[in-house]
Design an enzyme around this catalytic site. Structure first.
Site, PDB file in Angstrom:
ATOM      1  N   PRO A 108      85.200  34.605  90.069  1.00  0.00           N
ATOM      2  CA  PRO A 108      84.118  35.480  90.547  1.00  0.00           C
ATOM      3  C   PRO A 108      83.085  34.835  91.515  1.00  0.00           C
ATOM      4  O   PRO A 108      82.050  35.618  92.118  1.00  0.00           O
ATOM      5  CB  PRO A 108      83.802  36.244  89.259  1.00  0.00           C
ATOM      6  N   HIS A 111      74.863  45.941 101.966  1.00  0.00           N
ATOM      7  CA  HIS A 111      74.231  44.696 101.486  1.00  0.00           C
ATOM      8  C   HIS A 111      74.812  43.398 102.313  1.00  0.00           C
ATOM      9  O   HIS A 111      75.755  43.387 102.636  1.00  0.00           O
ATOM     10  CB  HIS A 111      74.620  44.287 100.194  1.00  0.00           C
ATOM     11  N   TYR A 144      83.026  35.147 103.615  1.00  0.00           N
ATOM     12  CA  TYR A 144      82.352  35.782 102.383  1.00  0.00           C
ATOM     13  C   TYR A 144      82.580  37.249 102.356  1.00  0.00           C
ATOM     14  O   TYR A 144      82.779  37.977 101.309  1.00  0.00           O
ATOM     15  CB  TYR A 144      80.880  35.495 102.622  1.00  0.00           C
ATOM     16  N   TYR A 161      71.594  32.692  95.030  1.00  0.00           N
ATOM     17  CA  TYR A 161      72.648  31.544  94.384  1.00  0.00           C
ATOM     18  C   TYR A 161      71.471  30.574  94.220  1.00  0.00           C
ATOM     19  O   TYR A 161      71.270  30.022  95.234  1.00  0.00           O
ATOM     20  CB  TYR A 161      73.664  31.117  95.420  1.00  0.00           C
ATOM     21  N   LYS A 172      85.931  38.226  95.090  1.00  0.00           N
ATOM     22  CA  LYS A 172      87.039  38.527  95.729  1.00  0.00           C
ATOM     23  C   LYS A 172      88.000  39.542  94.795  1.00  0.00           C
ATOM     24  O   LYS A 172      89.031  40.097  95.488  1.00  0.00           O
ATOM     25  CB  LYS A 172      87.741  37.531  96.203  1.00  0.00           C
TER      26      LYS A 172
END
Ligand code: RFL
Length: 402
Positions: free
Chosen positions: A304, A83, A399, A212, A308
């Site tokens: 979250p 992904h 990221y 997001y 991570k």
């Protein structure tokens, strides 16, 4: 397989007693066992419950490489899906970042945490690892000496005691390791003042990207888990009960905040899991307190927002395993101090990026109440991310990396 749950055959000492069979404890157990270090895992839950706790799902490239290096990645190699795209939806429109081709050009592997835990457990048991299920550690005693003990309660409520050379606290944020820290331990805590309702939907993903959405009503997020199950997040007021919205209200809110009217409908299904998460960060320093060592959520909690936590848990477990092998097998002084230093460097890096993500995704009311100012800063940050290649590369590196 040597699954020894019977207290009459279960040894009561080991060189390393590991508290907790999550990603941190099981990675550590597998690595120590592979190096011939005598260890035992004490896990509060029964075995059947361990492979069912749906939490994380995005494994960073470095995490996958770590698991591969130790022969622990068969399941995720087989069933995990690559992904590398996220999509931001804002008042100013939407944009996508193909983060897999930015920065270090690394991708996530989507693989549910409960499947990873099941794989790690199966490997540990199949190779003869010792684990006591249904055993709750209560406290770590004499951690400042060289013969610490762990008091515990077995599945029948009977008290048990385990002697060790080292105790690895991998039992999460509410575990016995954190409760047993000496007063000298520093605990850096930050409450971000934001809560999310974490939802698991029995529905295929609605986007081919992590979604997001920033909205004046609050943040909404979308993350694939499997072809049939998707995780969504809805920002909610602190103290909101997890069941305060019906499934239909949840979907209506998700549609609204993710702007389904403009960008396409979400694929609805039954809500099969709800958890309210108060976003906070928490780091214990150092990670070594005499004979007690911390890893995973017991060492640090990362919100979250940037996915991570599980990644750090695996990476710290590898660092800790190396340090324990150096100490126990090679008598190398300083190895465990180095673990603390190296682990904390990674933890603070992840904390910094997660904190940045929180400020990117939520309106910060600020102490002065100037929400227009803070909202404008946030929009500017998003605009920079949309338009600046340098900013995008930085985002991608952080990221996917830990
Ligand atoms: P875990 O997984 O909490 O495992 C700890 C284990 O210890 C046991 N235990 C005890 N055993 C014996 N005695 C005691 N006194 C004990 N107390 C507890 C527990 O039963 C358990 O088996 O900790 P670990 O190994 O440190 O792993 C940390 C991760 O689980 C955590 O950081 C992540 O789940 C965080 N997280 C995410 N991380 C990611 O990297 N990517 C994600 O996409 C992601 N999504 C999430 C998340 C966490 C979430 N919640 C629930 C906070 C999504 C959510 C909703």
């Amino acid at each position: 397989m040597t699954e020894r749950q019977n207290s009459s055959v279960r040894p009561e000492s080991a060189a390393v007693v590991i508290l907790g069979a999550g990603p941190a404890g099981l990675t550590l157990g597998n690595l120590l066992h592979a190096h011939g270090i005598d260890c035992v895992v004490l896990e509060r839950a029964e075995r059947a419950a361990l492979g069912t706790r749906a939490r994380a799902g995005f494994l960073a490239a470095n995490t996958v490489r770590t698991l591969e290096r130790h022969g622990l990645a068969d399941g995720l190699r087989r069933d995990g899906r690559p992904h590398g795209v996220c999509e931001f939806r804002t008042d100013d429109g939407r944009f996508r970042l193909d983060y897999g081709s930015l920065g270090h050009r690394e991708q996530h592997t989507v693989y549910p945490q409960q499947d990873l835990v099941a794989d790690l457990l199966a490997h540990y048991l199949d190779t003869g690892g010792r684990i006591a299920f249904g055993t709750e550690a209560l406290a770590v005693h004499d951690a400042d000496g060289t013969r610490p003990t762990v008091s515990a309660r077995d599945a029948h409520g009977r008290p048990t005691r385990w002697r060790a050379r080292y105790v690895a606290g991998c039992d999460g944020r509410h575990g016995a390791a954190r409760r047993s820290l000496p007063p000298s331990a520093l605990r850096h805590h930050r409450d971000h003042g934001v809560s999310w309702l974490g939802l698991l939907a029995q529905a295929p993903p609605s986007l081919d990207a992590v979604g997001y959405a920033t909205h004046r009503g609050g943040f909404a997020g979308h993350m694939a888990r499997t072809p049939e199950v998707t995780r969504y997040y809805l920002q909610c007021d602190r103290g909101t009960p997890a069941d305060s919205w019906t499934d239909e209200q949840v979907w209506d809110l998700l549609d609204l905040r993710m702007r389904a009217a403009e960008h396409g409908p979400l694929r609805r299904g039954g809500i099969i899991g709800r958890t309210v998460v108060d976003l906070c960060s928490d780091v214990v320093e150092p990670l070594r307190h005499g004979s007690l060592l911390l890893a995973g959520d017991a060492a640090s909690l990362v919100s979250p927002s940037a996915a991570k936590g599980a990644n750090l848990a695996v990476l710290e477990a590898e660092l800790l395993a190396e340090a324990l092998v150096d100490d126990l097998a090679h008598g190398e002084p300083g190895a465990l101090e180095q673990y603390s230093r190296r682990g904390l460097a990674r933890i603070w890096r992840a904390q910094e990026f997660s904190h940045w993500m929180i400020r990117l995704l939520h309106t910060d009311p600020g102490t002065d109440g100037e929400s227009f100012f803070h909202e404008s800063m946030r929009r500017s940050r998003l605009e920079s991310l949309r338009t600046s290649r340098a900013h995008q590369d930085w985002f991608a590196e952080n990221y996917v990396g830990v």
